[in-house]
Motif scaffolding. Structure first.
Motif, mmCIF file in Angstrom:
data_model
loop_
_atom_site.group_PDB
_atom_site.id
_atom_site.type_symbol
_atom_site.label_atom_id
_atom_site.label_comp_id
_atom_site.label_asym_id
_atom_site.label_seq_id
_atom_site.Cartn_x
_atom_site.Cartn_y
_atom_site.Cartn_z
ATOM 1 N N LEU A 97 0.584 -0.871 -0.161
ATOM 2 C CA LEU A 97 -0.648 -0.004 -0.098
ATOM 3 C C LEU A 97 0.537 1.597 -0.092
ATOM 4 O O LEU A 97 0.419 1.576 -0.360
ATOM 5 C CB LEU A 97 -0.800 -0.038 1.554
ATOM 6 C CG LEU A 97 -2.267 -0.997 1.517
ATOM 7 C CD1 LEU A 97 -2.569 -0.596 2.854
ATOM 8 C CD2 LEU A 97 -3.448 -0.831 -0.118
ATOM 9 N N ALA A 98 2.252 0.793 1.398
ATOM 10 C CA ALA A 98 2.743 2.821 0.777
ATOM 11 C C ALA A 98 3.131 2.954 -0.599
ATOM 12 O O ALA A 98 3.470 4.226 -0.756
ATOM 13 C CB ALA A 98 3.801 2.024 2.409
ATOM 14 N N GLU A 99 3.529 1.889 -1.025
ATOM 15 C CA GLU A 99 4.173 1.697 -1.984
ATOM 16 C C GLU A 99 3.836 2.315 -3.326
ATOM 17 O O GLU A 99 4.286 2.002 -4.736
ATOM 18 C CB GLU A 99 6.253 0.734 -2.193
ATOM 19 C CG GLU A 99 7.112 1.086 -1.146
ATOM 20 C CD GLU A 99 7.971 -0.510 -1.662
ATOM 21 O OE1 GLU A 99 7.390 -0.758 -2.434
ATOM 22 O OE2 GLU A 99 8.868 0.007 -0.554
ATOM 23 N N SER A 100 2.390 1.992 -3.385
ATOM 24 C CA SER A 100 1.489 2.596 -4.812
ATOM 25 C C SER A 100 1.105 4.006 -4.456
ATOM 26 O O SER A 100 1.712 4.752 -4.527
ATOM 27 C CB SER A 100 0.175 2.009 -4.101
ATOM 28 O OG SER A 100 -0.899 2.519 -2.921
ATOM 29 N N PRO A 101 1.334 4.398 -5.919
ATOM 30 C CA PRO A 101 1.519 5.549 -6.550
ATOM 31 C C PRO A 101 0.575 6.461 -6.119
ATOM 32 O O PRO A 101 -0.152 6.084 -5.338
ATOM 33 C CB PRO A 101 0.847 5.189 -7.974
ATOM 34 C CG PRO A 101 1.343 3.997 -9.015
ATOM 35 C CD PRO A 101 0.935 3.379 -6.758
ATOM 36 N N PHE A 102 0.979 7.979 -5.321
ATOM 37 C CA PHE A 102 0.272 8.852 -5.201
ATOM 38 C C PHE A 102 -0.397 9.987 -6.373
ATOM 39 O O PHE A 102 0.349 9.721 -7.104
ATOM 40 C CB PHE A 102 1.496 10.074 -4.211
ATOM 41 C CG PHE A 102 1.543 10.035 -2.723
ATOM 42 C CD1 PHE A 102 0.171 10.774 -2.377
ATOM 43 C CD2 PHE A 102 2.359 9.043 -2.339
ATOM 44 C CE1 PHE A 102 0.726 11.166 -0.456
ATOM 45 C CE2 PHE A 102 2.388 8.800 -0.698
ATOM 46 C CZ PHE A 102 1.374 9.962 -0.371
ATOM 47 N N PRO A 103 -1.909 10.048 -5.887
ATOM 48 C CA PRO A 103 -2.604 10.604 -6.851
ATOM 49 C C PRO A 103 -2.111 11.890 -6.826
ATOM 50 O O PRO A 103 -1.418 12.404 -6.385
ATOM 51 C CB PRO A 103 -4.417 10.471 -6.562
ATOM 52 C CG PRO A 103 -3.802 10.085 -4.631
ATOM 53 C CD PRO A 103 -2.265 9.907 -4.606
#
Length: 564
Positions: free
Chosen positions: A557-563
């Protein structure tokens, strides 16, 4: 034990006799109270043998720091301690088997259940101390309330002067953290911090005596918790719960202790004590987590936003910061602390208070001035009115405020996937500074594990034990906490690594029993020049995972892209 604790509330306290002693007894136990101890416990017998003696004070004591006579060596108040003055307004009530009984000195009162309620004042603290004696136990219950804001040098609860024949001790909260030792002549020793039980043992008589608590005894930062103090006439055990800590007017302390005795062979006595403690106060079943209130049932004075699994509550009294935060109806970060951005200026504004925080609900260094609040749900602008719960696919609250010399814009956006918190501050003049926390969250203490990735991507981890320490203490890409029982985790991440400066310590978790408070500590001491700008964003996500896969789930989750 619930009926016993309820019964103590029904005893009317009256003026005690002028002098002497009286004793209450039920089968195995007898407790004696004495006028020269301000009608606190004088000594305790078990089956006719002395276990707690009268050589020192038993019960509660406060050290004011101001001796009544400069020639006296201390400033203690409580029971037989009078260096700081005597307990005042002492009144005592007695109930025998549910019937209120007139007290007379020199009498021994016997029954199946005896309740002694003692009311008094220790300097700026109002006290109700209740002792309940039944056939197999003695229950002590103390309630304290600060009558005005006060900063005692020390505050001790549940003092017991154990007879010297007890040669060993043990303490703990579970089998994993049990400690034990011998009384070896050391004057004072903090033995177990926040232990739920403590016991002493006489190997000759093969007798142990246990003290245990239904919940951890709360202590303030700097207080040592459970302490042994050895003297030539007793082994004194007590809980040090405050040490030069400010107790605001109205602060309440409410704690219970139970004494029980047991027989055991020397090689297994500590295990017997642990088993007896567990049976005395069995764990209470976890209360069901209610769903967030529906429209029309919103707590007064706050505003709520429900988006997907998230429900976030905002409090205008705390400068429109988060009051508490729920996920699937379960509170993750509670209201017994503050959320958001705060600074300490180093210049206290509250007399008698050494802290200087400004922002959120803090006012010790001044008050954050809210200049405007904007609220929108699914792009539609709405008034920011309390007592409402808004529902939609996206919620956005923007606050414009002034924190001392900082112009502050705080924005919180809630989507079904995450909660985003954004802060921008700009110094319009030089800002005196002791520290700056960009984000704060008051995580429930049921989160007992943490993990993080530092600025270089190295994975870190540890256990939260409510031991007053700080964990992580470095710049991170992300950090997460996990509740093994609920199999629930929370993860906070940043779009970039925010580097702490000037003594800042990065992301930290303050490991207390009332919460595991997380901070982004970006700045330490050093004034911020006019024109200084700070702009930072945090993303909060929640997840469920098995214990062997929670760190991987948090990382994904933490390494998923920021919008964008």
């Amino acid at each position: 034990m619930v009926p016993l604790l309820c019964a103590m509330l029904t005893v009317a306290a009256v003026e005690p006799p002028d002098a002497g002693e009286f004793t209450v007894a039920s089968r195995d136990w007898a407790v004696t109270f004495a006028a020269d101890h301000a009608w606190s416990i004088h000594h305790i017998d078990y089956r006719g043998a002395l276990v707690v003696n009268s050589a020192g004070a038993n019960g509660t004591a406060v050290e004011t720091g101001t001796p009544v006579d400069p020639n006296l060596p201390n400033s203690w108040i409580g029971g037989s301690l009078t260096g700081g003055g005597r307990e005042q307004k002492v009144s005592v009530g007695l109930s025998v088997d549910g019937k209120e009984t007139f007290l007379r000195a020199g009498r021994r009162y016997e029954g199946a259940e005896l309740v002694v309620t003692r009311e008094s004042r220790l300097a700026d603290l109002e006290q109700t101390f209740t002792v309940i004696v039944t056939g197999d136990r003695v229950v002590e219950h103390v309630r304290l309330r600060a009558l005005r804001t006060t900063t005692p040098d020390n505050l001790y609860l549940f003092m017991h002067n154990w007879e010297l024949r007890f040669s060993t001790w043990a303490a703990g909260s579970s089998a994993e953290d049990r400690r034990d030792g011998h009384f070896d002549g050391r004057a004072a020793e903090a033995v177990a911090g926040d232990a739920r039980w403590y016991a002493v043992y006489d190997p000759v008589a093969k007798l142990g005596v246990l003290t245990c608590h239904p919940r951890p005894v709360e202590r303030r930062p700097g207080a040592r918790g459970l302490v042994n103090w050895q003297t030539p006439v007793y082994h004194k055990q007590y809980y040090a719960v405050a040490a030069k800590s400010t107790l605001e007017k109205g602060t309440a302390i409410d704690q219970t202790c139970c004494l029980r005795a047991f027989a055991s062979e020397p090689d297994g006595w500590a295990l017997e004590a642990e088993k007896l403690a567990a049976g005395t106060w069995p764990p209470e079943p976890a209360a069901p987590q209610p769903a967030a209130p529906e429209q029309g049932a919103v707590p007064a004075g706050i505003l709520g936003a429900r988006v997907g699994d998230w429900t976030v509550w905002f409090d205008p009294e705390r400068c429109w910061t988060i009051h508490h935060l729920d996920y699937r109806g379960r509170t993750l970060s509670h209201e017994h602390g503050f959320h958001g951005l705060v600074i300490a200026t180093g210049i206290p504004k509250t007399q008698g208070n050494g802290s200087s925080f400004v922002g959120t609900g803090h006012t010790e260094g001044g008050r954050e001035q809210v200049e405007g609040v904007e609220l929108s749900v699914d792009g539609r602008t709405l008034p920011a009115e309390t007592g409402r719960l808004h529902e939609g696919r996206q919620f956005r609250l923007v606050k414009h405020s002034r924190i001392d010399q900082l112009v502050h814009v705080a924005e919180i956006t809630i989507t079904p996937e995450a909660v985003f918190e954004h802060h921008r501050v700009e110094a319009v003049a030089e800002q005196p500074l002791k520290l700056l926390y960009a984000f704060m969250h008051c995580w429930q203490p049921s989160f007992t594990l943490w993990a993080a990735a530092d600025a270089d991507g190295k994975e870190l981890g540890g256990k939260l034990e409510s031991n007053q320490d700080f964990d992580i203490n470095t710049d991170v890409r992300w950090s997460a906490l996990y509740d093994e029982t609920a199999r629930l985790g929370v993860v906070t991440s940043y779009p970039e690594v925010y580097r702490a400066a000037a003594g800042g310590l990065g992301t930290r978790i303050w490991d207390l029993d009332r919460y595991h408070k997380q901070y982004l500590h970006l700045r330490g001491p050093g004034a911020l020049p006019a024109g200084f700008v700070l702009d930072c964003t945090l993303r909060l996500q929640a997840f469920t995972a098995a214990p062997d896969g929670w760190v991987a789930a948090a990382k994904a989750l933490a390494e998923s892209p920021f919008p964008r």
